[in-house]
Design an enzyme around this catalytic site. Structure first.
Site: not given
Ligand SMILES: O=C(COP(=O)(O)O)N(O)CCCCOP(=O)(O)O
Ligand SMILES: [Ca+2]
Ligand code: NA
Ligand SMILES: [Zn+2]
Length: 308
Positions: A81, A103, A133, A179, A210, A213, A253, A255
């Site tokens: 990711d 990215d 992206e 995010h 992305h 959530s 996505n 997280d």
């Molecule tokens: O698109 C998303 C997640 O989106 P969300 O925040 O809406 O769940 N992601 O791509 C996850 C990004 C996580 C990166 O965090 P760390 O570097 O701290 O590991």
């Molecule tokens: Ca980007």
């Molecule tokens: Na990704």
């Molecule tokens: Zn992301």
């Protein structure tokens, strides 16, 4: 088995559902996600961020995912990711990842094309697929001016040109998500006209969302009830994610919703039993909270249940 997302996305596109892409950082998170997908017979993307590689170390994450594949027999994609450079993408490809994201969306359009092309060439030579992206995820006020939206959201015509010039397998787009837990100041909204325009110019091409959530209220309230302080957090309403899967979004996505589920369960358990100091006593409920949350996403949001 460990698979690329190629066939998963072809099937998802044709049947208008999305495959969940869940960020993994430790054993319990992986176990929770995988048991949910096993119960629901859902294909799965386990994705590793740079932060996760630093936290758990690449080899532990790789071995945990290998264990998940062997134990569950599910089709699982191991995805990098937000790969920040060609080198990190190459490293992961050489380590056995089946999919990588490069990215380069903060670079110029031309620069993004040239970096992405380089990753695609190397990845495809190894049978690995690439997500790129175009556009910028940003904390968006709902009163963003149109001009600003055009400055950061994905331009549909540019998206078509980008895919044609890079040969990338899927494209992460910016239509108003961001995010983390504070996605919208006012009313949540996504630019569905823009999404539909992109899908029209890129028929049958897998799009990635992305920042998808929801920031589920039940976990937010539990966190804040048991010592947390996460005021005003707001995510994307689930019906908006469901709607996005009808217009070419094949990968979603997640997280933050994992983090909130785990944190809520741990906080509640620590409060409930002040005498306990066995980590298994608060990590097991956390794992269960993740499992139940992921099952909910698979069935009620993604539609990826019984798609194996
Ligand atoms: O698109 C998303 C997640 O989106 P969300 O925040 O809406 O769940 N992601 O791509 C996850 C990004 C996580 C990166 O965090 P760390 O570097 O701290 O590991
Ligand atoms: Ca980007
Ligand atoms: Na990704
Ligand atoms: Zn992301």
């Amino acid at each position: 088995p460990l698979v690329t997302s190629k066939e998963l996305f072809t099937k998802a596109y044709a049947n208008k559902y999305a495959v969940g892409a869940f960020n993994v950082n430790n054993m319990e998170i992986i176990q929770g996600i995988v048991s949910a997908a096993k119960t629901e017979n859902a294909p799965l993307i386990l994705q590793v961020s740079a932060g996760a590689r630093k936290y758990a170390s690449p080899i532990y994450l790789r071995k945990l995912v290998e264990a998940a594949v062997e134990d569950s027999n599910l089709p699982i994609v191991l995805h990098l990711d937000h790969g920040e450079s060609f080198d990190i993408c190459k490293q992961c490809i050489d380590d056995g990842f089946t999919s990588v994201m490069i990215d380069a969306s903060h670079h110029s359009f031309e620069e993004n094309i040239s970096i992405t092309k380089k990753v695609v060439e190397y990845a495809h030579s190894k049978g690995v697929v690439v997500e790129a992206e175009l556009g910028r995820l940003a904390g968006v006020e709902d009163d963003v001016q149109v001009s600003e939206k055009d400055a950061i959201y994905t331009n549909p015509e540019q998206a078509a040109e980008f895919v044609q010039k890079t040969g990338v397998d899927s494209l992460a787009i910016a239509i108003g998500t961001s995010h983390g837990a504070y996605k919208f100041k006012g009313e949540p909204n996504l630019d569905f006209e823009r999404l539909q325009e992109i899908a029209k110019l890129l028929p049958n091409f897998p799009l990635v969302l992305h920042g998808a959530s929801t920031v589920l209220p039940e976990f937010l309230e539990l966190c804040n009830q048991y010592g947390g302080d996460i005021p005003g957090a707001q995510g994307v309403p689930e019906e908006m994610i469901r709607k996005a899967t009808q217009f070419g979004v094949c990968k979603v996505n997640i997280d933050t919703d994992l983090r909130l589920a785990m944190t809520a369960a741990v906080r509640k358990e620590l409060f409930a039993d002040p005498k306990n100091f066995d980590p298994r006593k608060y990590l097991a409920p956390a794992r269960t909270a993740i499992e139940e949350m992921v099952r909910h996403k698979i069935v009620n949001v993604l539609g990826s249940d019984n798609r194996i």
